[in-house]
Design a protein around this motif. Structure first.
Motif, mmCIF file in Angstrom:
data_model
loop_
_atom_site.group_PDB
_atom_site.id
_atom_site.type_symbol
_atom_site.label_atom_id
_atom_site.label_comp_id
_atom_site.label_asym_id
_atom_site.label_seq_id
_atom_site.Cartn_x
_atom_site.Cartn_y
_atom_site.Cartn_z
ATOM 1 N N ARG A 23 0.836 -1.213 0.000
ATOM 2 C CA ARG A 23 0.000 0.000 0.000
ATOM 3 C C ARG A 23 0.866 1.256 0.000
ATOM 4 O O ARG A 23 0.537 2.252 -0.649
ATOM 5 C CB ARG A 23 -0.989 -0.018 1.176
ATOM 6 N N ARG A 24 2.002 1.185 0.700
ATOM 7 C CA ARG A 24 2.913 2.344 0.672
ATOM 8 C C ARG A 24 3.438 2.575 -0.750
ATOM 9 O O ARG A 24 3.551 3.698 -1.219
ATOM 10 C CB ARG A 24 4.091 2.119 1.620
ATOM 11 N N THR A 48 0.787 4.097 -2.729
ATOM 12 C CA THR A 48 0.630 5.498 -2.325
ATOM 13 C C THR A 48 1.679 6.365 -3.014
ATOM 14 O O THR A 48 1.372 7.430 -3.552
ATOM 15 C CB THR A 48 0.769 5.630 -0.786
ATOM 16 N N GLU A 72 -2.443 8.705 -2.032
ATOM 17 C CA GLU A 72 -3.099 8.006 -0.925
ATOM 18 C C GLU A 72 -4.560 7.682 -1.208
ATOM 19 O O GLU A 72 -5.068 6.625 -0.830
ATOM 20 C CB GLU A 72 -2.995 8.874 0.335
ATOM 21 N N ALA A 76 -4.550 4.588 -3.372
ATOM 22 C CA ALA A 76 -3.986 3.419 -2.673
ATOM 23 C C ALA A 76 -4.902 2.920 -1.564
ATOM 24 O O ALA A 76 -4.998 1.703 -1.330
ATOM 25 C CB ALA A 76 -2.619 3.787 -2.096
ATOM 26 N N SER A 77 -5.606 3.833 -0.925
ATOM 27 C CA SER A 77 -6.456 3.413 0.194
ATOM 28 C C SER A 77 -7.694 2.660 -0.291
ATOM 29 O O SER A 77 -8.387 2.024 0.494
ATOM 30 C CB SER A 77 -6.880 4.620 1.027
#
Ligand code: PEP
Length: 251
Positions: free
Chosen positions: A191-192, A195, A200, A203-204
């Motif tokens: 996820r990082r 991102t 973000e 990705a979230s």
């Protein structure tokens, strides 16, 4: 809020009549399930039979692979529009068995992901390290190359349509599962990475599934982690009771 997703990878199992039977049992036992998205991925020859059973139900249909060209002289291959017309909404891309036995690379994964998206299919993109890579401390860098190279050239809105499946190769079909914490560390890393690449907000919203010897008795521990949004299930997706147990445990 990411809705949990459980996908069953039937691999090279289930003839058309066996697929009809298993899909029928799942449809019946899971008919009231609405907290979890469910996908089954039978082999190509059983897709049509399974589709007839699950059409209009809460169970989606996926294939296990595609070729990136739409049609032509590619003996033995199957294209995105072919699986789309037969009723699939999704397709597994870059499974480690395809990387290991059929020469798939990040480059072919990327082409296939783009072909799937072009035909409005959700690619379930598999990433994950082999045992020797894990032992050499290379888990993050392997996963990073799978993500960066496998998804290269995709726009933000396309990233929102994909699902990532983190499958440590050493845990597939071996009975060894990564601990929930171990798996979540890699999920959070993915996820990082997303991102950093897409921001973000995007990705979230991307679902990241875990795969590798998932069973009814380990799914809830996995699902309690922050970045694990479901599972890609191999062996335990071949029996109705164990797959149903996993779906129920994920909700
Ligand atoms: C898989 O092949 O995607 C998989 C996770 O297999 P298993 O559940 O059997 O380990």
């Amino acid at each position: 809020m990411r809705k949990p997703l459980i996908a069953g990878n039937w691999k090279m199992n289930k003839t058309a009549s066996q697929a009809e039977e298993l899909a029928g049992a799942l449809k019946d036992k899971l008919k009231n399930e609405n907290k979890v998205d469910i996908i089954i991925c039978p082999p190509f020859t059983s897709l049509e039979a399974a589709c007839k059973v699950v059409k209009g139900s809460n169970i989606g249909l996926g294939a296990q692979n595609i070729y990136w060209e739409e049609e032509g002289a590619y003996t033995g291959e199957i294209s995105a529009p072919m699986i789309k017309e037969i009723g699939c909404q999704s397709v597994i891309i870059g499974h480690s068995e395809r990387r290991q036995f059929f020469g798939e690379t990040n480059e072919t994964v990327n082409r296939k992901v783009k072909a799937a998206l072009k035909f409005d299919l959700t690619p379930l993109v598999c990433v994950g390290e082999r045992l020797e890579e894990k032992e050499a401390g290379r888990t993050f860098s392997v996963v990073e190359s799978h993500i960066k190279e496998g998804l290269t050239g995709l726009k933000k809105e396309e990233i929102l349509k994909i699902v990532v499946a983190y499958e440590p190769v050493w845990a597939i079909g071996t009975g060894k599962t990564a601990t929930p914490q171990e798996a979540n560390e890699v999920h959070s890393h993915i996820r990082r990475l997303l991102t950093g690449l897409y921001g973000e907000e995007v990705a979230s919203r991307v679902r990241i599934l875990y795969g590798g010897s998932v069973k009814p008795d380990n799914i809830s521990g996995l699902m309690s982690e922050t970045d694990i949004d479901g599972a890609l299930v191999g062996g335990a997706s071949l029996q109705a009771d164990s797959f149903v147990g996993i779906v129920q445990g994920a909700g």
